[in-house]
Structure formats: structure tokens, C-alpha cells
Design an enzyme around this catalytic site. Structure first.
Site, PDB file in Angstrom:
ATOM      1  N   HIS A 143       1.271  -1.485  -0.192  1.00  8.12           N
ATOM      2  CA  HIS A 143       0.049   0.052   0.107  1.00  8.12           C
ATOM      3  C   HIS A 143       0.674   0.982  -0.236  1.00  8.12           C
ATOM      4  CE1 HIS A 143      -3.345  -2.382   0.648  1.00  8.12           C
ATOM      5  NE2 HIS A 143      -3.374  -2.545   1.807  1.00  8.12           N
ATOM      6  N   ASP A 180      -2.297 -10.695  -2.350  1.00  9.36           N
ATOM      7  CA  ASP A 180      -2.887 -10.184  -0.959  1.00  9.36           C
ATOM      8  C   ASP A 180      -4.484  -9.488  -1.911  1.00  9.36           C
ATOM      9  OD1 ASP A 180      -1.888  -8.624   1.334  1.00  9.36           O
ATOM     10  OD2 ASP A 180      -3.557  -7.451   0.679  1.00  9.36           O
ATOM     11  N   HIS A 182      -5.982  -7.566  -0.280  1.00  2.00           N
ATOM     12  CA  HIS A 182      -6.916  -5.887  -0.877  1.00  2.00           C
ATOM     13  C   HIS A 182      -5.690  -5.176  -2.058  1.00  2.00           C
ATOM     14  CE1 HIS A 182      -6.910  -7.113   3.686  1.00  2.00           C
ATOM     15  NE2 HIS A 182      -7.639  -5.892   3.563  1.00  2.00           N
ATOM     16  N   ASP A 268      -4.147 -13.518   2.681  1.00  2.00           N
ATOM     17  CA  ASP A 268      -5.369 -12.677   3.361  1.00  2.00           C
ATOM     18  C   ASP A 268      -6.902 -13.403   2.846  1.00  2.00           C
ATOM     19  OD1 ASP A 268      -5.030 -11.120   2.027  1.00  2.00           O
ATOM     20  OD2 ASP A 268      -3.918  -9.158   3.546  1.00  2.00           O
TER      21      ASP A 268
HETATM   22  C1  3YP Z   1      -5.952  -1.761   6.683  1.00  2.00           C
HETATM   23  C2  3YP Z   1      -6.863  -0.969   6.827  1.00  2.00           C
HETATM   24  C3  3YP Z   1      -7.664  -1.780   6.998  1.00  2.00           C
HETATM   25  C4  3YP Z   1      -7.557  -3.111   6.170  1.00  2.00           C
HETATM   26  C5  3YP Z   1      -5.903  -3.290   6.152  1.00  2.00           C
HETATM   27  C6  3YP Z   1      -5.526  -4.188   5.414  1.00  2.00           C
HETATM   28  C7  3YP Z   1      -4.042  -4.266   5.675  1.00  2.00           C
HETATM   29  C8  3YP Z   1      -3.666  -4.862   4.605  1.00  2.00           C
HETATM   30  O1  3YP Z   1      -3.740  -6.423   4.754  1.00  2.00           O
HETATM   31  N1  3YP Z   1      -3.122  -4.981   3.067  1.00  2.00           N
HETATM   32  O2  3YP Z   1      -2.601  -5.733   2.330  1.00  2.00           O
HETATM   33 ZN    ZN Z   2      -3.983  -7.235   2.591  1.00  2.00          ZN
END
Ligand code: 3YP
Ligand code: ZN
Length: 373
Positions: A143, A180, A182, A268
Site C-alpha cells: 500500500h 493479497d 487488498h 488474507d
Molecule cells: C488496512 C486497514 C483496513 C484494512 C487493512 C488492510 C491491510 C492489508 O492487509 N493490506 O494488504
Molecule cells: Zn491485505
């Protein structure tokens, strides 16, 4: 040739502190203190299982090092690097900026050890010491953009390793596959206008970050066509992810013909994960990995290098990671998958029409990648 494995105790010492799972505690607002969901426990259990299963004996341990300032600054602004350092230097740490991304005391150097660990692994792959590898790093990276941290990520580990491979290791074309759950928004943003780095993200649609990872995000300028997204609806499982591999990821890789494939290995999307609603099993990760190993074998001398990202179910994620790493190493621990019976119903769910649609749309976009000559 063997598989490299990067791990260091400091990865477990990245301290995400006290939290109500996600939010900083605030008793007067009804947010009680607890343990941050991105704590070290799951990562420790992955490493312990790799060790206890005997798989560790089949791997080449590679000692991580901190990414140099030169390496970091190929990706990040110096303001961003200094901001993380300054948060990390505070007696009790701080937050990287979005309120979800704790920076423990000393986490600056641990984040550099994560980026440098993957960079070292990619170096050993390029030198031919190992064929492929897995860096079990914390904190995660996908991220993080050039100038800010978010979603537990401080520095973009994969982006740092990708730029190093291009500038120093003679590997000009890089494909980054992000499984991932996300969206890999930071990695995508860093390479959005760059046709030498193909980013492909499979993720749960409308999950995290908000408004990120739509099909229409497809690269810009010279990089038009070189960012691919497959936003899969909540509830997508084994059938949907394998279909996306066959219809999008593998044809895109074949067309792009990378010199190196980097994998953002988040676990995840597993069926028991608290931070998303997908339904993958350990066997799904095994099968996706086999396909990627095969692709790397035919395209780039087997060069497939994975960095750990998310994965928050402390009991199931280690089994997913073990299945992944067995396939990467081309070996087996002969341990039975005792969860297979528990997840059999989920694994058998058919691909539904609304899950097929984004895969079909993404598959249409592959033509925008110029075939390698
Ligand atoms: C970060 C804030 C809400 C969801 C969370 C995700 C973290 C993650 O695994 N990013 O790949
Ligand atoms: Zn994630």
C-alpha cells in the site's frame, strides 16, 4: 537449484502496539485497547511451521540487510523516508499517517530490513545462487506509495527490489503479481506510467483502500496497459481465483515476457481471514503457486521472488504459506492437510456469473500490453 528464504527476528519486533484490532484505543469514544490485527503472531507461526515441518532444511537461508538510502530513494521521496524515521525515533513510536499504520519504536530500521531483505534475495536470484525465493518480511509494503504510508505499510518493499533489479542486476522487465486480498495500490501508483513494470493485482472489489483497484485503472501515458486489476466480488473462492490466473495472469505474463516475476504474497484471501471476505484454501495457494512457478520457468529462468504481505488468521495462514512455499521449492513436507476436510465445501463452490464478469473484462485488456519481441 534451491529456493531462498529470508527471515530475521527483527521482522517480529516491528511493534504495532496497542489497538482495538484496527483503531487506536480511545476509551471515551468506546474503543477499548487490545492487540493490533497486524501483530507478529501470525508471522511467527508461519516461520515456526516452516521450521517444524522440516521444510526449512530444503531452503537456502539468506541473511537480510537494510536497504541503502540509494535503494529507498529510487522509490520514495526523502520527505517520506524522514517522516517514517522521525515517527520511529519517538520513545513510543507513532503512526505513519493514516491512523491504521503503527510505527513502533525502531520500526524505521525494520522496514529498511524488509526492503533490503527482498532486495538481497532478488540479488541472489539474479546471480544464480538460488532459483526463486520467499522473504517472510514485516512490515508489509504494497500500500505504500512514493510519498506516503498506509494500510500497515511503511516502505514499498517490492518496488524497492524491482527498481534494484532493473538498475543494478540487468533485469529490465519486471512483472509484479499481487494476490493479497487488498488492492496493491502503492505498487500500482509507483509504476503507473512505466511500461517496464507490469503490475497485476487480484483483490476483493471495494475492500481496501476504498475506491481503489477498479478495472479502469489500467496505467497511464507510456505505461497505459501496464497496470492490470482484477477486482473480484466478495465471496470469490478457489474457482474464481484459478480462473483469473488462467484467463488474465498467465496470458498477461506470457505476453509481457518478464525477466523477473515478483509476487506480493498476501494470504488474507483465505476463507477464515478477518480482514476480507474471500474463500481461498491452502490448496488454492498451492495451485496458484504451481502456475506461477511454471510461468517463471518458461519465461525467466524460474525467477519468481515473493514478499510476504497480509494474512491475519493466525491458525490458517501458516498452512496456506506452507503450501505456497512447498510449491515454490518444488518439494513436500508430507504433512497431511488436516484442514482440507473443514474447507471442502468452500473449495467446491462454483464460479458464479458475477465473479466471471470482471475476469472477462480484465482479459480483454491484455491486448494493450505490447508483446515482447
Ligand atoms: C488496512 C486497514 C483496513 C484494512 C487493512 C488492510 C491491510 C492489508 O492487509 N493490506 O494488504
Ligand atoms: Zn491485505
Amino acid at each position: 537449484m534451491p529456493t531462498g528464504y529470508v527471515f530475521h527476528p527483527h521482522y517480529l519486533w516491528h511493534d504495532t502496539g496497542t489497538s482495538d484490532g484496527l483503531l487506536p484505543p480511545d476509551p471515551s469514544a468506546g474503543i477499548p485497547p487490545g492487540t493490533h490485527v497486524g501483530n507478529a503472531d501470525t508471522t511467527r507461526r508461519i516461520h515456526d511451521l516452516i521450521h517444524a515441518s522440516g521444510l526449512l532444511r530444503d531452503l537456502v537461508a539468506i541473511e537480510p540487510r537494510e536497504a541503502t538510502m540509494t535503494e529507498l530513494l529510487r522509490v520514495h521521496t526523502s520527505d517520506h523516508v524522514q517522516h517514517i524515521k522521525q515517527q520511529s525515533d519517538q520513545p513510543r513510536g507513532g503512526d505513519a499517517g493514516d491512523g491504521y499504520s503503527p510505527v513502533g519504536r525502531g520500526s524505521y530500521r525494520i522496514a529498511r530490513l524488509a526492503a533490503g531483505g527482498l532486495t538481497e534475495l532478488v540479488t541472489r536470484v539474479a546471480e544464480g545462487e538460488v532459483t526463486n525465493g520467499y522473504a517472510l518480511t514485516r512490515p508489509p509494503g504494497h500500500h505504500a506509495t512514493a510519498d506516503h504510508a498506509m494500510g500497515f505499510c511503511l516502505f514499498n518493499t517490492i518496488a524497492v527490489a524491482a527498481r534494484h533489479a532493473q538498475t543494478t542486476l540487468g533485469l529490465p522487465r519486471i512483472a509484479i503479481v499481487d494476490v493479497d486480498v487488498h488492492h496493491g495500490n502503492g505498487t500500482q501508483a509507483i509504476f503507473y506510467a512505466d511500461p517496464t513494470v507490469l503490475t497485476i493485482s487480484l483483490h476483493q472489489a471495494n475492500c481496501f483502500p476504498p475506491d481503489s483497484g477498479a478495472l479502469r485503472e489500467n496505467g497511464a501515458g507510456a505505461g497505459a496497459g501496464y497496470a492490470l486489476n482484477v477486482p473480484l466480488p466478495a465471496g470469490t473462492g478457489h474457482a474464481g481465483y484459478l480462473h483469473a490466473m488462467h484467463q488474465v495472469v498467465l496470458p498477461a505474463l506470457d505476453r509481457f515476457a518478464p525477466d523477473l516475476i515478483l509476487l506480493a504474497a498476501g494470504f488474507d484471501a483465505n476463507v477464515f481471514d478477518p480482514l476480507a471476505r474471500q474463500m481461498l484454501t491452502a490448496d488454492t495457494y498451492r495451485q496458484m503457486t504451481r502456475l506461477l512457478v511454471d510461468a517463471a520457468g518458461r519465461l525467466c529462468h524460474g525467477r519468481l521472488v515473493a514478499a510476504h504481505e497480509g494474512g491475519y488468521n493466525p491458525w490458517y495462514v501458516p498452512h496456506c504459506a506452507l503450501a505456497f512455499l512447498e510449491e515454490l521449492a518444488g518439494t513436500t513436507t508430507h504433512l497431511p492437510d488436516l484442514y482440507a476436510a473443514v474447507v471442502a465445501g468452500y473449495a467446491a463452490e462454483p464460479l458464479l456469473p458475477h465473479q466471471r464478469t470482471p475476469i472477462e473484462v480484465a482479459a480483454q485488456l491484455i491486448d494493450r500490453i505490447k508483446p515482447a519481441t
